[in-house]
Write a protein that holds these residues in place. Structure first.
Motif, short mmCIF file in Angstrom:
data_model
loop_
_atom_site.label_atom_id
_atom_site.label_comp_id
_atom_site.label_asym_id
_atom_site.label_seq_id
_atom_site.Cartn_x
_atom_site.Cartn_y
_atom_site.Cartn_z
N HIS A 1 34.28 43.91 47.66
CA HIS A 1 34.22 42.81 46.70
C HIS A 1 35.31 41.79 46.98
N ILE A 2 36.53 42.27 47.20
CA ILE A 2 37.64 41.37 47.47
C ILE A 2 37.40 40.59 48.76
N MET A 3 36.83 41.26 49.75
CA MET A 3 36.55 40.59 51.02
C MET A 3 35.54 39.46 50.87
N ILE A 4 34.56 39.62 50.00
CA ILE A 4 33.59 38.54 49.78
C ILE A 4 34.33 37.27 49.37
N TYR A 5 35.34 37.42 48.50
CA TYR A 5 36.13 36.27 48.07
C TYR A 5 37.02 35.77 49.21
N TRP A 6 37.61 36.69 49.97
CA TRP A 6 38.56 36.28 50.99
C TRP A 6 37.88 35.58 52.16
N GLY B 1 47.93 29.98 45.74
CA GLY B 1 48.52 31.28 46.06
C GLY B 1 47.48 32.33 46.42
N LEU B 2 46.38 32.37 45.66
CA LEU B 2 45.38 33.41 45.88
C LEU B 2 44.56 33.16 47.13
N SER B 3 44.43 31.91 47.56
CA SER B 3 43.73 31.61 48.81
C SER B 3 44.60 31.91 50.02
N ASP B 4 45.90 32.00 49.82
CA ASP B 4 46.84 32.17 50.93
C ASP B 4 47.29 33.61 51.12
N SER B 5 47.15 34.44 50.08
CA SER B 5 47.67 35.80 50.14
C SER B 5 46.59 36.81 49.80
N PRO B 6 46.17 37.64 50.76
CA PRO B 6 45.19 38.67 50.43
C PRO B 6 45.73 39.69 49.43
N ALA B 7 47.01 40.00 49.50
CA ALA B 7 47.59 40.93 48.53
C ALA B 7 47.58 40.30 47.14
N GLY B 8 47.87 38.99 47.06
CA GLY B 8 47.83 38.30 45.78
C GLY B 8 46.43 38.27 45.20
N LEU B 9 45.44 37.99 46.05
CA LEU B 9 44.05 37.98 45.62
C LEU B 9 43.64 39.35 45.09
N ALA B 10 43.99 40.40 45.84
CA ALA B 10 43.65 41.76 45.41
C ALA B 10 44.32 42.09 44.08
N GLY B 11 45.58 41.72 43.93
CA GLY B 11 46.28 42.00 42.68
C GLY B 11 45.62 41.32 41.49
N TRP B 12 45.16 40.08 41.67
CA TRP B 12 44.52 39.33 40.59
C TRP B 12 43.19 39.97 40.19
N MET B 13 42.42 40.41 41.18
CA MET B 13 41.09 40.96 40.90
C MET B 13 41.15 42.40 40.43
N ILE B 14 42.01 43.20 41.03
CA ILE B 14 42.08 44.62 40.71
C ILE B 14 42.47 44.84 39.25
N ASP B 15 43.34 43.99 38.73
CA ASP B 15 43.75 44.09 37.33
C ASP B 15 42.54 44.14 36.41
N LYS B 16 41.52 43.35 36.72
CA LYS B 16 40.31 43.28 35.88
C LYS B 16 39.38 44.46 36.13
N PHE B 17 39.25 44.88 37.38
CA PHE B 17 38.41 46.04 37.65
C PHE B 17 38.93 47.27 36.91
N ARG B 18 40.24 47.38 36.80
CA ARG B 18 40.80 48.53 36.07
C ARG B 18 40.66 48.36 34.57
N ALA B 19 40.99 47.18 34.06
CA ALA B 19 41.02 46.97 32.61
C ALA B 19 39.63 46.96 31.99
N TRP B 20 38.63 46.54 32.74
CA TRP B 20 37.30 46.33 32.15
C TRP B 20 36.31 47.45 32.46
N SER B 21 36.69 48.39 33.31
CA SER B 21 35.77 49.46 33.67
C SER B 21 36.06 50.70 32.82
N ASP B 22 35.21 51.68 32.96
CA ASP B 22 35.37 52.94 32.23
C ASP B 22 36.10 53.96 33.09
#
Length: 388
Positions: free
Chosen positions: A291-296, A253-274
């Motif tokens: 950052h997301i583009m490097i993965y995509w 799913g995450l390799s096929d959907s850029p929105a899905g990939l962003a949703g998976w990664m953004i959750d952590k950038f928000r939860a783990w940052s200050d």
């Protein structure tokens, strides 16, 4: 393959395909008033994807990234991508910086110029470093492993070969956070003769303390850590569970959907940052999307998730580390370690709690991190061994 120059050059067809997908996202619904409680908020992600689709310019970011001196070299059958910036000053100390997930080598882009040219940034030219920032195997522009067993230990062995055999350093410094902390600790444990000292921004999740049955001798801080870690894993550790057990299933799913990939990664950038719940306080849209583009553009979300599987299934035990160790803790990071545990397992010579910042240390608070790195390594610059 010898060390070869490398430039990022994403084919137009990859960007055209991405644009098509961003134009045809199928969005799920979200319960009213649930905000971020059940994961990445729909309205925020829709806004970020709209910016990605209509305003983000990868070619501008690509040109900025290509200003770094980048290389690739084959180490243990894997083509390792890395930045290698030479220091501008007397007797630079080489340092290898290792990133984690869900970031990339870009975690360190802000501190590279501060470390390599301190005089140009208000620092002492004596604090100069040669900076090496590799992309972990299967991350970004490093090639994807085609076999099992590429875990933190294996990567540490690769880094030892990269620094000594490929780049010619016989003594160096190492630093890292997240996966990079684990790699750096294995490097110190197994090759202490190569290292002047290690600098960590976390010690990972201390599972032996979290699962300890015998509580005799544990300090109040260690007991509290045990409780906090169990609660955190129950509430926030779902990504670990799936990436450690079913990374292949997740990858489709995450390799096929850029929105899905962003949703998976953004959750952590928000939860783990200050960022205190507002991502814009810590990151610009361009930073997050780069950052997301490097993965995509490298299609590496599957191989990066597999690192969790390998670390869960094939890591050897890690003994006490005798190399001088600095720990710089950022208050909004995940599960700050108890000092007593750290002192028992590492040769702690510097322990510093920062006034602010979260998990993505070099992105969030580059000046604070650089100051700590400079001060920790200053005494080691007098060692007699030839650096290069």
């Amino acid at each position: 393959m010898a060390v070869e120059r490398f430039q990022i050059q994403v084919p137009d067809e990859v960007l055209d395909d991405l644009q098509y997908r961003l134009n045809h996202v199928r969005w799920p619904d979200q319960l009213e008033d649930s905000a971020w409680e059940q994961g990445t908020e729909l309205s925020y992600l829709q806004s970020l994807v709209a910016y990605w689709r209509d305003h983000f310019d990868w070619r501008v970011q690509e040109e900025k990234l290509n200003r770094f001196s980048q290389f690739r070299s084959n180490v243990d059958g894997i083509d390792v991508h890395f930045v290698h910036e030479r220091g501008k000053g007397p007797n630079p100390l080489p340092i290898i910086l290792t990133h984690g997930w869900p970031d990339s080598y870009l975690r360190y882009q802000k501190i590279i110029p501060l470390l390599t040219d301190p005089a140009a940034h208000g620092g002492d030219p004596e604090d100069v470093f040669d900076v090496i920032v590799p992309s972990l195997p299967g991350f970004g522009f490093s090639s994807r492993p085609d076999h099992r067993g590429v875990n933190n230990f294996h990567v540490s062995e690769m880094w030892a070969k990269l620094m000594t055999q490929e780049l010619g350093y016989n003594k160096f410094a190492a630093a890292g956070g997240d996966i990079g902390s684990g790699v750096t600790r294995y490097l110190a444990a197994n090759h202490p003769e190569l290292l002047v000292g290690i600098h960590l921004t976390d010690i990972g999740i201390i599972r032996d303390l979290m699962t300890a049955q015998d509580l005799v001798g544990l300090s109040e801080e260690e007991l509290q850590y045990k409780k906090n870690a169990q609660e955190w894993l129950a509430l926030e550790g779902g990504y670990i569970s799936i990436q450690s057990t079913r990374p292949q299933t997740l990858a489709y799913g995450l390799s096929d959907s850029p929105a899905g990939l962003a949703g998976w990664m953004i959750d952590k950038f928000r939860a783990w940052s200050d960022c205190k719940g507002d991502l814009r306080q810590s990151f610009s849209e361009d930073e997050l999307l780069t950052h997301i583009m490097i993965y995509w553009v490298t299609n590496t979300i599957g191989s990066t998730a597999r690192m969790y599987y390998e670390n869960s299934h094939s890591l050897p035990p890690l003994g006490r580390i005798e190399v001088p160790t600095a720990v710089a803790l950022f208050p909004a990071d995940i599960l700050l370690p108890p000092r007593e545990w750290a002192v028992r397992h590492l040769n702690i010579t510097r322990w510093n709690v920062m006034p602010r910042g979260g998990h993505f240390t070099a992105l969030e608070e580059p000046e604070l991190l650089v100051k700590d790195i400079r001060e920790f390594y200053r005494p080691f610059r007098t060692f007699p061994e030839k650096l290069e």
